[in-house]
Design a protein around this motif. Structure first.
Motif, PDB file in Angstrom:
ATOM      1  N   VAL A 347     -11.351 -24.524 -20.581  1.00 38.16           N
ATOM      2  CA  VAL A 347     -11.021 -24.371 -19.174  1.00 38.16           C
ATOM      3  C   VAL A 347     -11.167 -25.659 -18.368  1.00 38.16           C
ATOM      4  N   ALA A 348     -12.043 -26.568 -18.784  1.00 36.26           N
ATOM      5  CA  ALA A 348     -12.207 -27.819 -18.033  1.00 36.26           C
ATOM      6  C   ALA A 348     -10.967 -28.689 -18.157  1.00 36.26           C
ATOM      7  N   GLY A 349     -10.535 -28.948 -19.377  1.00 34.57           N
ATOM      8  CA  GLY A 349      -9.339 -29.765 -19.567  1.00 34.57           C
ATOM      9  C   GLY A 349      -8.092 -29.102 -19.037  1.00 34.57           C
ATOM     10  N   ALA A 350      -8.027 -27.786 -19.181  1.00 32.53           N
ATOM     11  CA  ALA A 350      -6.803 -27.068 -18.799  1.00 32.53           C
ATOM     12  C   ALA A 350      -6.549 -27.064 -17.309  1.00 32.53           C
ATOM     13  N   ARG A 351      -7.508 -27.494 -16.512  1.00 34.84           N
ATOM     14  CA  ARG A 351      -7.254 -27.544 -15.065  1.00 34.84           C
ATOM     15  C   ARG A 351      -6.076 -28.455 -14.733  1.00 34.84           C
ATOM     16  N   VAL A 352      -5.799 -29.416 -15.604  1.00 41.25           N
ATOM     17  CA  VAL A 352      -4.650 -30.302 -15.359  1.00 41.25           C
ATOM     18  C   VAL A 352      -3.507 -29.977 -16.320  1.00 41.25           C
ATOM     19  N   ALA A 353      -3.427 -28.751 -16.772  1.00 45.15           N
ATOM     20  CA  ALA A 353      -2.337 -28.336 -17.663  1.00 45.15           C
ATOM     21  C   ALA A 353      -0.990 -28.664 -17.022  1.00 45.15           C
ATOM     22  N   ARG A 411      10.984 -39.246 -15.167  1.00 45.40           N
ATOM     23  CA  ARG A 411      11.639 -39.088 -13.861  1.00 45.40           C
ATOM     24  C   ARG A 411      12.208 -37.676 -13.706  1.00 45.40           C
ATOM     25  N   ARG A 412      12.779 -37.163 -14.771  1.00 45.71           N
ATOM     26  CA  ARG A 412      13.438 -35.862 -14.695  1.00 45.71           C
ATOM     27  C   ARG A 412      12.454 -34.705 -14.610  1.00 45.71           C
ATOM     28  N   ASN A 413      11.183 -34.995 -14.870  1.00 40.22           N
ATOM     29  CA  ASN A 413      10.224 -33.894 -14.945  1.00 40.22           C
ATOM     30  C   ASN A 413       9.055 -33.992 -13.975  1.00 40.22           C
ATOM     31  N   PHE A 414       8.946 -35.086 -13.243  1.00 40.76           N
ATOM     32  CA  PHE A 414       7.853 -35.217 -12.286  1.00 40.76           C
ATOM     33  C   PHE A 414       7.886 -34.090 -11.245  1.00 40.76           C
ATOM     34  N   ILE A 415       6.713 -33.681 -10.809  1.00 43.01           N
ATOM     35  CA  ILE A 415       6.600 -32.858  -9.617  1.00 43.01           C
ATOM     36  C   ILE A 415       7.046 -33.720  -8.436  1.00 43.01           C
ATOM     37  N   LYS A 416       7.975 -33.215  -7.651  1.00 43.98           N
ATOM     38  CA  LYS A 416       8.520 -33.986  -6.534  1.00 43.98           C
ATOM     39  C   LYS A 416       7.639 -33.819  -5.287  1.00 43.98           C
ATOM     40  N   PRO A 417       7.662 -34.810  -4.401  1.00 41.77           N
ATOM     41  CA  PRO A 417       6.852 -34.698  -3.180  1.00 41.77           C
ATOM     42  C   PRO A 417       7.131 -33.426  -2.388  1.00 41.77           C
ATOM     43  N   ASP A 418       8.401 -32.980  -2.376  1.00 40.41           N
ATOM     44  CA  ASP A 418       8.700 -31.779  -1.585  1.00 40.41           C
ATOM     45  C   ASP A 418       8.245 -30.486  -2.274  1.00 40.41           C
ATOM     46  N   GLN A 419       7.721 -30.599  -3.511  1.00 42.15           N
ATOM     47  CA  GLN A 419       7.154 -29.435  -4.182  1.00 42.15           C
ATOM     48  C   GLN A 419       5.658 -29.267  -3.883  1.00 42.15           C
ATOM     49  N   LEU A 420       5.059 -30.260  -3.237  1.00 47.83           N
ATOM     50  CA  LEU A 420       3.635 -30.215  -2.940  1.00 47.83           C
ATOM     51  C   LEU A 420       3.378 -29.414  -1.668  1.00 47.83           C
ATOM     52  N   PRO A 421       2.299 -28.658  -1.590  1.00 50.59           N
ATOM     53  CA  PRO A 421       1.322 -28.425  -2.649  1.00 50.59           C
ATOM     54  C   PRO A 421       1.925 -27.610  -3.797  1.00 50.59           C
ATOM     55  N   TYR A 422       1.556 -27.993  -5.002  1.00 50.09           N
ATOM     56  CA  TYR A 422       2.149 -27.435  -6.214  1.00 50.09           C
ATOM     57  C   TYR A 422       1.071 -26.699  -7.003  1.00 50.09           C
ATOM     58  N   LYS A 423       1.313 -25.441  -7.306  1.00 48.16           N
ATOM     59  CA  LYS A 423       0.372 -24.675  -8.116  1.00 48.16           C
ATOM     60  C   LYS A 423       0.765 -24.793  -9.578  1.00 48.16           C
ATOM     61  N   ASN A 424      -0.137 -25.370 -10.390  1.00 44.94           N
ATOM     62  CA  ASN A 424       0.208 -25.547 -11.801  1.00 44.94           C
ATOM     63  C   ASN A 424      -0.005 -24.253 -12.573  1.00 44.94           C
ATOM     64  N   GLN A 425       0.180 -24.327 -13.880  1.00 46.77           N
ATOM     65  CA  GLN A 425       0.222 -23.112 -14.693  1.00 46.77           C
ATOM     66  C   GLN A 425      -1.117 -22.394 -14.812  1.00 46.77           C
ATOM     67  N   VAL A 426      -2.205 -23.058 -14.425  1.00 44.14           N
ATOM     68  CA  VAL A 426      -3.498 -22.366 -14.443  1.00 44.14           C
ATOM     69  C   VAL A 426      -4.004 -22.099 -13.032  1.00 44.14           C
ATOM     70  N   MET A 428      -4.243 -24.197 -10.386  1.00 48.78           N
ATOM     71  CA  MET A 428      -4.789 -25.303  -9.606  1.00 48.78           C
ATOM     72  C   MET A 428      -3.707 -25.821  -8.659  1.00 48.78           C
ATOM     73  N   VAL A 429      -4.092 -26.086  -7.422  1.00 47.92           N
ATOM     74  CA  VAL A 429      -3.130 -26.523  -6.418  1.00 47.92           C
ATOM     75  C   VAL A 429      -3.236 -28.032  -6.233  1.00 47.92           C
ATOM     76  N   ILE A 430      -2.223 -28.741  -6.700  1.00 49.06           N
ATOM     77  CA  ILE A 430      -2.146 -30.194  -6.536  1.00 49.06           C
ATOM     78  C   ILE A 430      -1.583 -30.458  -5.142  1.00 49.06           C
ATOM     79  N   ASP A 431      -2.374 -31.123  -4.302  1.00 52.23           N
ATOM     80  CA  ASP A 431      -2.000 -31.213  -2.893  1.00 52.23           C
ATOM     81  C   ASP A 431      -1.470 -32.571  -2.463  1.00 52.23           C
ATOM     82  N   SER A 432      -1.486 -33.559  -3.346  1.00 58.49           N
ATOM     83  CA  SER A 432      -0.992 -34.873  -2.926  1.00 58.49           C
ATOM     84  C   SER A 432      -0.647 -35.708  -4.141  1.00 58.49           C
ATOM     85  N   GLY A 433       0.218 -36.711  -3.911  1.00 58.25           N
ATOM     86  CA  GLY A 433       0.612 -37.623  -4.967  1.00 58.25           C
ATOM     87  C   GLY A 433       2.103 -37.916  -4.925  1.00 58.25           C
ATOM     88  N   HIS A 434       2.450 -39.178  -5.107  1.00 61.05           N
ATOM     89  CA  HIS A 434       3.845 -39.596  -5.221  1.00 61.05           C
ATOM     90  C   HIS A 434       4.026 -40.122  -6.641  1.00 61.05           C
TER      91      HIS A 434
END
Length: 790
Positions: A347-353, A411-426, A428-434
């Motif tokens: 569960v620790a590593g999977a937070r960034v799944a 490039r084709r698979n990055f989370i885009k800025p307009d998708q933030l905040p982004y909830k990943n598969q486990v 976790m809500v990624i709230d920032s990053g370009h």
């Protein structure tokens, strides 16, 4: 003292300034004070007799001769500990098993009970008047072992008929954790245009902090209090564990003191058997007792890290976008469960799944296995480097299969800025990053497009040159709350008492910058106090890149509270309305007048209850308990490595290394650069050098010293071309994210990618770590005939 400071001083020492570390003067001149520098009157010395067998039954244990040896004060076995009611040590986490199955969590005896399960397993404990007498006496202990079959490989431990560490379990499985039921990922793979697969190893590493583990304990009969001096990553956690788990006493009956500490990396601060033995023996013998591991002992008593064997698959649509990922891993937890052991690989590593990529379906399956090896636990990154490595290697293989460049598939698979905040598969809500922007900056800085010219030049010199890319994201922050206390002393000093713990990070400097800017007082007037439960009463220590975002925010808010209290006191003392009090740079004045009072004068006044407003407590002191509003924060970065391979020897050298990291707002660029350097060095060591080799038949650790275990040296490190793309963290007012573990996440995939690129062999999609000269030479020899045939 907190005299008035001009704006120029604040600009030189405030947030964002490259202030030199104030602690370095003490440390580099030999004035640091580490635990082994400390000695107590009348202290004795402990020595741990360890098993030389990886798996054996203890048929008999005779300590009679040892007890008669010169200088011996006591020789102790598990029977003595049982008689005193000392418990076995439990794991401190629970990981949910597949289908609701409970995790198997055997406790760990402080000394071997009937069976030893790894080379280094403590068997007996000797205390004598000198370290030499304790060691000599231990050699007189006669242990009759009956060897048992061993298993050191996690996948082999899961095979039918494998030797069992815990026969009552019926297998070597600790827990089988699965992230998702698999329905979505199966559907994704069913409609995939292309599926790639890869088997890869995330090799075991030994943490090897500069300071070996050491413990010095004393017992106060009058107050019935234990005192432990020991390197930790935070004294409160160790105090809690000793009080509640080991000795079942109130917390105030255990004092823990950590002076200067030479490195941590997640290894410090566990509830170790040796620590409990030292504290217990001090009370038993009514003498201070000291134990210090030598380097060889450290290799088998400190936790190891990583050690995963994985099979990964990634599904793509025709445009090269990821549809799904599934990864099956065997994670080696060693012979016993340490505090967080089974959580790290699950569960620790999977937070960034999924890391920084828009992955719509995923299933991670981790079988955590017991083996006859040193137990594993958190090591710089604690599960996140392993996840980043898996995703980055699969993307490289996918790019090759789809005919795309490695940068283009990202490039084709990055989370885009307009998708933030982004909830990943486990969840976790990624709230920032370009993320793409950060990668583009790294590519430009590394001259990615000009690489083929450098490859051609290297070829003329007879060497193979390659370039590789690795992107990571961290889930940083650790425990969700932290404490800071700011106190203005009558002498005019600012005391900052922190629940975090600096063991090399530069907190004395960074936190002083925050407080200096907040209070407008001289940087040199601020003293960091840490590492002693006599005055640190709460806090969660340092780990998980948490100190700047947790301790930093807590210290900033405590400073604000000091100003608020100072205004109340000043209004009372100056007979003015609180709303009329203006604070600036350590001075409070009644607005529009020349009536003023300094923080120092207020600190003196505040000690006299008669001079305080009603309801105010004495002292100009404030404490902030900060609770993070998010589960984690998400530093990230793009790392690019260029390597050269000597085809005749297989030796790999990193010729160029470039990275651009997003750690949010930077408090001190020099400290941040130092953290990146350290992380990259550890990542490079894992990728290229560090091989924790065990003999499969005997379970012997073959790399048990620095003669056999290759640590990175200065000449292994290239010049690091560092850059930063700071995207402010929206979840705290400082905007910080963390930086300590990024290099350990980004370096391994970048370096492996570069080595594969250097080989330029369509049949070689991957080479496992560590990239030792022998392993790379063998790969080069396999590639040469194919190259000649072409």
């Amino acid at each position: 003292m907190p005299q008035q400071t001009d704006d120029h001083d604040l600009e030189a020492f405030g947030i964002g300034q490259p202030v030199r570390r104030k602690e370095d003067q003490r440390l580099v001149t030999g004035a640091g004070r580490f635990t082994d520098d400390m000695n107590l009157d009348g202290q004795a010395y402990g020595y741990v007799l360890r098993s030389a067998h990886a798996h054996a039954r203890i048929r008999s244990l005779d300590t009679a001769a040892a007890k008669q040896a010169p200088g011996v004060l006591g020789v102790f076995t598990i029977a003595d500990l049982d008689a005193d009611g000392l418990p076995e040590l439990p794991v401190q986490v629970d990981v949910p098993g597949k289908g609701g199955e409970k995790m198997f969590k055997p406790t760990r005896p402080l000394l071997a009970r009937d069976t030893v399960r790894f080379v280094g397993n403590p068997v007996a404990y000797v205390v004598a008047e000198s370290p030499e007498q304790a060691r000599d006496a231990a050699e007189l202990i006669e242990v009759d072992y009956e060897d048992l079959p061993t298993v050191v490989d996690a996948r082999a431990a899961d095979q039918p008929g494998a030797p069992l560490l815990y026969p009552e379990r019926g297998s070597n499985l600790c827990v089988h954790w699965v992230s998702h039921d698999g329905t979505a990922v199966e559907a994704a793979f069913a409609r995939a245009h292309k599926v790639v697969a890869l088997d890869f190893v995330n090799n075991r590493v030994v943490g090897s902090p500069m300071e070996p583990r050491v413990a010095l304990a004393a017992w106060d009969e009058a107050t019935q209090t234990h005192t432990l001096y020991s390197p930790t990553q935070g004294v409160i956690r160790v105090q809690n564990a000793l009080a509640t788990i080991a000795f079942k006493v109130p917390k105030d009956k255990v004092r823990v003191v950590s002076p200067d500490v030479g490195g941590g990396f997640g290894l410090r601060g566990k509830l170790f058997p040796e620590t409990v033995l030292v504290v217990w023996a001090a009370k038993r013998l009514k003498r201070p007792v000291k134990w210090c591991a030598d380097r060889q002992e450290t290799m088998v008593c400190d936790p190891h890290g990583r050690d995963h064997i994985s099979h990964g698959e990634m599904a793509f649509d025709p445009a090269g976008r990821v549809l799904g990922v599934r990864i099956q891993t065997h994670a080696n937890v060693g012979a016993y469960l340490l505090d967080f052991g089974p959580r790290i690989s699950t569960v620790a590593g999977a937070r960034v799944a999924g890391t920084v990529y828009d992955v719509p379906a995923m299933q991670l399956s981790v079988r955590v296995m017991f083996t006859n090896t040193v137990p594993t636990d958190a090591y710089r990154g604690a599960g996140r480097p392993e996840i980043a490595y898996q995703l980055e290697r699969l993307l490289d293989v996918g790019a090759r299969a789809l005919g795309l460049e490695r940068d283009e598939i990202r490039r084709r698979n990055f989370i885009k800025p307009d998708q933030l905040p982004y909830k990943n598969q486990v969840g976790m809500v990624i709230d920032s990053g370009h993320f793409q922007e950060t990668m583009e900056q790294a590519l430009a800085k590394a001259d990615w497009t000009g690489f083929e010219g450098r490859r051609a030049e290297a070829r003329r010199r007879g060497v193979l040159r390659g370039i590789g890319l690795g992107y990571y994201i961290e889930a940083s922050g650790g425990q969700p709350n932290e404490t800071a206390t700011v106190r203005i002393t009558p002498e005019g000093r600012v005391h900052l008492i922190m629940g975090t713990f600096s063991h090399g990070q530069g907190h004395e400097t960074a936190f002083a910058q925050i407080v200096s800017q907040k209070l407008g007082v001289p940087f040199d007037s601020i003293d960091l106090l840490q590492g002693d439960t006599a005055f640190v009463t709460a806090g969660n220590g340092t780990g998980g890149s948490r100190s700047s975002q947790m301790g930093g925010v807590a210290s900033a808010r405590a400073s604000d509270q000091i100003i608020a209290k100072a205004k109340r006191l000043a209004a009372h003392a100056l007979e003015a309305a609180e709303a009329d009090i203006v604070y600036r740079n350590g001075v409070l004045e009644v607005g529009g007048t020349d009536v003023r009072i300094t923080l120092r004068d207020l600190a003196v006044l505040a000690l006299d209850p008669a001079k305080l407003p009603e309801g105010e407590k004495p002292g100009l002191v404030e404490t902030c308990l900060y609770t993070r509003p998010t589960e984690c924060n998400f530093p990230n970065g793009a790392h690019i490595a260029e390597v050269e391979i000597d085809p005749d020897t297989g030796r790999v050298s990193v010729a160029k290394y470039t990275c651009v990291d997003d750690c949010g707002v930077i408090i001190n660029p020099l400290l941040v650069a130092g953290q990146v350097h350290g992380g990259v060095c550890m990542g490079l060591g894992q990728a290229m050098l560090e091989h924790t080799a065990y003999d499969a038949g005997s379970g012997q650790l073959l790399a048990g010293s620095f003669m056999d275990y290759a640590m990175p040296r200065a000449d292994d490190m290239p010049h690091l071309d560092l850059g930063f793309n700071p995207v402010r963290n929206p979840s705290n007012e400082l905007g910080v994210k963390g930086i300590g573990e990024g290099g350990a996440c980004g370096a391994p995939p970048a370096i492996v990618s570069a080595v594969v690129d250097a080989l330029q062999d369509p049949a070689i999609a991957h080479v496992d770590m560590p990239l030792t000269p022998e392993s790379v030479w063998r790969v080069v020899q396999r590639a040469r005939p194919r190259a000649a045939a072409e």
